[in-house]
Design an enzyme around this catalytic site. Structure first.
Site, PDB file in Angstrom:
ATOM      1  N   ASP A  22       0.877  -1.170   0.000  1.00  0.00           N
ATOM      2  CA  ASP A  22       0.000   0.000   0.000  1.00  0.00           C
ATOM      3  C   ASP A  22       0.908   1.211   0.000  1.00  0.00           C
ATOM      4  O   ASP A  22       1.589   1.495   0.994  1.00  0.00           O
ATOM      5  CB  ASP A  22      -0.891  -0.023   1.245  1.00  0.00           C
ATOM      6  CG  ASP A  22      -1.839   1.167   1.328  1.00  0.00           C
ATOM      7  OD1 ASP A  22      -1.639   2.145   0.575  1.00  0.00           O
ATOM      8  OD2 ASP A  22      -2.773   1.122   2.152  1.00  0.00           O
ATOM      9  N   TYR A  79      -8.632  15.468  -7.197  1.00  0.00           N
ATOM     10  CA  TYR A  79      -7.709  14.783  -8.092  1.00  0.00           C
ATOM     11  C   TYR A  79      -6.787  15.780  -8.786  1.00  0.00           C
ATOM     12  O   TYR A  79      -5.571  15.567  -8.873  1.00  0.00           O
ATOM     13  CB  TYR A  79      -8.506  13.976  -9.105  1.00  0.00           C
ATOM     14  CG  TYR A  79      -7.673  13.144 -10.067  1.00  0.00           C
ATOM     15  CD1 TYR A  79      -7.083  11.959  -9.657  1.00  0.00           C
ATOM     16  CD2 TYR A  79      -7.502  13.542 -11.392  1.00  0.00           C
ATOM     17  CE1 TYR A  79      -6.327  11.187 -10.537  1.00  0.00           C
ATOM     18  CE2 TYR A  79      -6.758  12.778 -12.277  1.00  0.00           C
ATOM     19  CZ  TYR A  79      -6.171  11.603 -11.843  1.00  0.00           C
ATOM     20  OH  TYR A  79      -5.434  10.856 -12.713  1.00  0.00           O
TER      21      TYR A  79
END
Length: 244
Positions: free
Chosen positions: A58, A142
């Site tokens: 991760d 984003y």
């Protein structure tokens, strides 16, 4: 383009889409490729037919990223990232933090760890986006994260230039990946469009009117990692058909 001697290459988010195409392209060049991601099954699919090292990781977790670098890499491609679309007033703090964590902090952690052992001539490549170069009404989190990636890339480039290392960003528009498929099906459901109309709408941001292929992004990564690209540093390579 000259084929370099075998290099050690790391691609984050190598299980699907752009990451898969990049990992396979380097493997086809004869490089020793390591791919990482949160889920092992997609990594196994990417590696079918190739001799790749698979690492479950991760990239938002500092210790897991540090553990990836138990040996140096010559090329590190920070590809992992993502974030759900939502206008600013519908973006929760949790969604904001999640997007910045995987899309920006993950690149920071990856590149910081990579530089601890990267040899002279090394290559750092971030898969950014045209969202690094412009805003988007429905993707504020984003776009902010991708703008941050580009700022990070440009700053690292200045820091490592005297070490013979380069740091660059590839900024593609909409790429023909599962994420594009999600956008197409979303438009079909939201506006009652057929597939052709929804696909055309998704591709309409590209003046050529087509989605970019993952292979085209991979080709750009191969070039930036090549000896011929040693003077390209701190660059945002727009792969967008003229969108930006």
């Amino acid at each position: 383009m000259t084929k370099a001697p075998q290099r050690r290459v790391l691609v984050t988010g190598g299980g699907t889409g752009i990451g898969r195409a990049i990992a396979q392209a380097f493997a086809q060049m004869g490089d020793a490729v390591t791919i990482c991601g949160r889920r092992i099954a997609p990594l196994q699919e990417t590696a079918q037919g190739f001799d790749m090292e698979l690492r479950q990781c991760d990239i938002t977790q500092e210790a897991e990223v540090e553990a990836l670098f138990d040996h140096p890499f010559d090329v590190v491609v920070a590809n992992a990232g993502g974030g759900a679309a939502a206008r600013l007033q519908k973006t929760s703090l949790e969604a904001w933090n999640d997007t910045l964590s995987v899309t920006l902090t993950g690149v920071f952690l990856t590149f910081r760890a990579a530089l601890g052992q990267m040899p002279e001539g090394g290559r750092l490549i971030a898969i950014a986006s045209t969202a690094s170069l412009k805003g988007g009404a429905t993707i504020p989190a984003y776009a902010a994260a991708k703008h941050g990636v580009l700022g990070l890339v440009r700053s690292i480039a200045l820091d490592v230039a005297t070490r013979g290392i380069t740091c660059n960003a590839i900024c593609p528009g909409f790429v023909d990946t599962p994420l594009a498929e999600q956008a197409i099906t979303g438009l079909m459901e939201r506006f009652n469009l057929d597939r052709a109309a929804a696909s055309a709408k998704v591709a309409s941001g590209n003046p050529i009117g087509e989605l970019i292929t993952p292979a085209e992004v991979a080709s750009s990564a191969l070039y930036l990692a090549s000896p011929e690209a040693r003077m390209i540093n701190g660059h945002a390579l727009s792969l967008s058909g003229g969108e930006v």
